[in-house]
Design an enzyme around this catalytic site. Structure first.
Site, short mmCIF file in Angstrom:
data_model
loop_
_atom_site.label_atom_id
_atom_site.label_comp_id
_atom_site.label_asym_id
_atom_site.label_seq_id
_atom_site.Cartn_x
_atom_site.Cartn_y
_atom_site.Cartn_z
N HIS A 153 -11.18 -8.34 -7.44
CA HIS A 153 -11.06 -9.45 -6.82
C HIS A 153 -10.84 -8.83 -5.20
O HIS A 153 -11.36 -9.09 -4.21
CB HIS A 153 -10.39 -10.63 -7.18
CG HIS A 153 -11.30 -11.49 -8.08
ND1 HIS A 153 -11.06 -11.00 -9.43
CD2 HIS A 153 -11.84 -12.38 -7.90
CE1 HIS A 153 -11.78 -11.98 -10.13
NE2 HIS A 153 -12.38 -12.78 -9.31
N SER A 231 -0.40 -3.63 -6.13
CA SER A 231 -0.83 -4.20 -6.98
C SER A 231 0.31 -4.48 -8.13
O SER A 231 0.70 -5.49 -8.25
CB SER A 231 -1.69 -3.01 -7.93
OG SER A 231 -1.32 -1.83 -8.16
N ASP A 256 4.51 -2.80 -1.86
CA ASP A 256 4.85 -4.34 -1.94
C ASP A 256 5.52 -4.73 -3.33
O ASP A 256 5.85 -5.75 -3.46
CB ASP A 256 3.59 -5.16 -1.59
CG ASP A 256 3.93 -6.54 -1.55
OD1 ASP A 256 4.89 -7.04 -0.87
OD2 ASP A 256 3.34 -7.23 -2.18
N GLU A 261 12.22 -5.51 -9.53
CA GLU A 261 12.46 -6.36 -8.34
C GLU A 261 13.61 -7.40 -8.54
O GLU A 261 13.54 -7.78 -9.61
CB GLU A 261 10.90 -6.99 -7.99
CG GLU A 261 9.62 -6.27 -7.95
CD GLU A 261 8.61 -6.93 -7.63
OE1 GLU A 261 8.31 -8.13 -7.84
OE2 GLU A 261 7.60 -6.03 -7.38
N HIS A 284 7.26 -8.17 -2.31
CA HIS A 284 6.01 -8.52 -3.27
C HIS A 284 5.76 -9.92 -2.38
O HIS A 284 5.68 -10.76 -2.99
CB HIS A 284 6.81 -9.01 -4.53
CG HIS A 284 5.62 -8.83 -5.50
ND1 HIS A 284 5.78 -8.81 -6.97
CD2 HIS A 284 4.24 -9.66 -5.49
CE1 HIS A 284 4.80 -8.93 -7.51
NE2 HIS A 284 3.65 -9.55 -6.54
N ILE A 285 5.15 -9.67 -1.14
CA ILE A 285 4.67 -10.87 -0.52
C ILE A 285 3.06 -10.83 -0.24
O ILE A 285 2.72 -11.47 0.78
CB ILE A 285 5.08 -10.97 1.13
CG1 ILE A 285 5.28 -9.52 1.69
CG2 ILE A 285 6.92 -11.51 0.90
CD1 ILE A 285 5.31 -9.41 2.96
N GLY A 286 2.38 -9.97 -0.86
CA GLY A 286 1.13 -9.57 -0.66
C GLY A 286 0.04 -11.08 -0.80
O GLY A 286 -0.51 -11.21 0.22
P1 NAI Z 1 -9.03 -7.80 -10.75
O1 NAI Z 1 -8.66 -8.40 -12.41
O2 NAI Z 1 -10.03 -8.80 -10.18
O3 NAI Z 1 -9.47 -6.53 -10.54
C1 NAI Z 1 -8.84 -5.27 -11.03
C2 NAI Z 1 -9.76 -4.12 -11.12
O4 NAI Z 1 -9.27 -3.15 -11.79
C3 NAI Z 1 -10.95 -4.44 -12.03
O5 NAI Z 1 -12.23 -4.26 -11.39
C4 NAI Z 1 -10.55 -3.63 -13.32
O6 NAI Z 1 -11.92 -3.11 -14.08
C5 NAI Z 1 -9.86 -2.41 -12.56
N1 NAI Z 1 -9.19 -1.42 -13.51
C6 NAI Z 1 -8.60 -1.91 -14.62
N2 NAI Z 1 -8.00 -0.84 -15.18
C7 NAI Z 1 -8.33 0.22 -14.39
C8 NAI Z 1 -8.01 1.66 -14.57
N3 NAI Z 1 -7.33 2.05 -15.35
N4 NAI Z 1 -8.63 2.29 -13.57
C9 NAI Z 1 -9.57 1.82 -12.52
N5 NAI Z 1 -9.84 0.58 -12.55
C10 NAI Z 1 -9.26 -0.28 -13.40
O7 NAI Z 1 -7.54 -8.22 -10.26
P2 NAI Z 1 -7.19 -8.40 -8.53
O8 NAI Z 1 -7.08 -9.93 -8.57
O9 NAI Z 1 -7.97 -7.71 -7.85
O10 NAI Z 1 -5.63 -7.76 -8.39
C11 NAI Z 1 -5.52 -6.54 -8.54
C12 NAI Z 1 -3.89 -6.20 -8.76
O11 NAI Z 1 -3.25 -6.69 -7.55
C13 NAI Z 1 -3.26 -6.82 -10.13
O12 NAI Z 1 -2.32 -5.80 -10.40
C14 NAI Z 1 -2.49 -8.05 -9.49
O13 NAI Z 1 -1.43 -8.36 -10.16
C15 NAI Z 1 -2.01 -7.58 -8.09
N6 NAI Z 1 -1.62 -8.71 -7.12
C16 NAI Z 1 -0.40 -8.44 -6.36
C17 NAI Z 1 -0.31 -9.65 -5.42
C18 NAI Z 1 0.95 -9.29 -4.56
O14 NAI Z 1 1.56 -10.15 -4.21
N7 NAI Z 1 1.22 -8.10 -4.03
C19 NAI Z 1 -0.95 -10.81 -5.42
C20 NAI Z 1 -2.05 -10.78 -5.95
C21 NAI Z 1 -2.50 -10.00 -7.15
#
Ligand code: NAI
Length: 402
Positions: A153, A231, A256, A261, A284-286
């Protein structure tokens, strides 16, 4: 049927209340969280509860509130709820995992430019009275290569925005993904690292992604390349990143998320990354924007509505998934039962001996429970509902009318 009542705690965005009221629910919105005992007593008057991260729905609280039909977590995480206990009590839990996608993507884009221009260090210097005017080491991002690790996403949103600013986008994902625009999928992580001017991480926290970026991967990055991690903190070995930044091999970083934390804004934050040049540290404000809170309010209110009004469990984090069309005629029976052999036979036996016609039936199961939704053509199916609810295997049974 009496009006279903929803309690919203912890100052959930008012749009959730508006949305639920529009759908005919009675809603009470509170700004605070409640202690266990207050919560148990308050919940007695409600069919569903909406919480954020402070309210703890422990096994003990849930056991005393087993009448609840559903729980809505108006946030991303669901650690504050004992999901297994909720499952065994027949209570689905919903959250909003993707409502803040765009907010994270925008933060990442701003950091790409900020790193490329040494913006934070120059701003900090200007605040202190130092004038750091020079073009040396500052670059446009147009024409530069962005490597995205994880193209889900958030990764794919960043991809679209980055291309809009004239960047070339590469991505590496363990699953085959449809590229957005002209983005290009790359076979290996090493290849991606070695071709990218900026590397941005967007993978979930899994055993495979723990310490995914360590010394070895950092050495594959271009000399002077930039790393962005919004992430999860465990994805990067911080000490190795510190070394790479100090040596200049990595030209800057925006981080972030951290392995450890602070639990709240009162706790101090410590990281070996503090004080390093061209390193942006954010708490952690992403995903923390008012727009994301609004989207979360809408998304979870919709999930609760779909479950309470239709029985759809799509998007629930602890329940078998069943997505249903709106009930057009007859009655809808919703039955959560223990997943043991013979349950369906007994239920169908009750229905057929009552001479009731079944219009549609959906069943999904997990290891502990079965979730059955049955549309019946009958003006009065009261006895059928009562008999099914009385089965020893039934955990929760409710009825919806067209
Ligand atoms: P998502 O589930 O939509 O996408 C994650 C992608 O990573 C998927 O396409 C998956 O196939 C891929 N993936 C999984 N393992 C992998 C690996 N070993 N190597 C390569 N690709 C791999 O998740 P989304 O929503 O895009 O979130 C991504 C990250 O962002 C998550 O860790 C989430 O916790 C973090 N996040 C951080 C926020 C913040 O405030 N900084 C807020 C929202 C999410």
């Amino acid at each position: 049927m009496s009006t279903q009542k929803v309690l919203l705690l912890e100052a959930i965005h008012p749009v959730a209340k508006e949305q639920l009221e529009k759908q005919g629910f009675e809603v009470e919105r509170m700004t605070s969280s409640l202690s266990d005992s207050e919560l148990i007593s308050k919940l007695k008057g409600f069919d569903a509860v909406g919480i954020r991260s402070k309210t703890q729905l422990t096994q003990a609280v849930l056991a005393e509130s087993s009448h609840l039909s559903a729980v809505g977590c108006f946030c991303i995480g669901t650690n504050q709820v004992d999901l297994e206990a909720a499952n065994s009590l027949g209570i689905p839990v919903f959250n909003a995992p993707y409502s803040n996608t765009r907010s994270v993507a925008e933060l990442v884009i701003s950091e790409i430019i900020a790193l490329s221009r040494g913006l934070f260090d120059r701003s900090a210097a200007a605040h202190k009275g130092d004038w750091m005017k020079t073009a040396s080491g500052s670059h446009e991002i147009r024409g530069k290569t962005l490597g995205l690790v994880g193209y889900g996403h958030i990764g794919s949103q960043v991809s679209v925005l980055a291309e809009g600013m004239g960047m070339k986008v590469l991505f590496y994902d363990v699953i085959k993904k449809l590229p957005m625009g002209n983005a290009q999928s790359i076979e290996t992580l090493e290849e991606l690292l070695s071709q990218s001017d900026f590397v941005s991480l967007h993978v979930p926290e899994t055993p495979e992604t723990k310490n995914m970026i360590s010394k070895q991967q950092l050495m594959h990055m271009k000399e002077g390349g930039f790393l962005i991690n919004a992430s999860r903190g465990t994805v990067v070995v911080i000490e190795h990143l510190v070394e790479a930044l100090k040596s200049g091999h990595v030209g800057g970083a925006a981080v972030d998320v951290f392995p450890e934390e602070p639990k709240n804004n009162q706790e101090a934050f410590h990281s070996p990354l503090q004080g390093l040049a061209n390193v942006i540290l954010t708490p952690h404000i992403g995903g923390s924007t008012e727009e994301a809170q609004y989207s979360i309010g809408l998304e979870v209110a919709e999930s609760l509505t779909r479950y309470l009004s239709q029985g759809s469990t799509g998007g629930s984090v602890n329940f078998p998934q069943v997505d249903l069309p709106t009930l057009q005629q007859g009655r809808r029976l919703i039955n959560v039962h223990k997943n043991v052999p013979g349950v369906l036979g007994k239920i169908n036996g009750i229905v057929s001996s009552a001479g009731v016609n079944i219009l549609a039936q959906s069943l999904a199961t997990d290891a502990a429970i079965g979730y059955l939704v049955m549309d019946m053509q009958s003006s009065d199916a009261k006895k059928v509902f009562e008999d099914i609810a009385d089965l020893e295997t039934s955990i929760k049974t409710r009825q919806l009318n067209s």
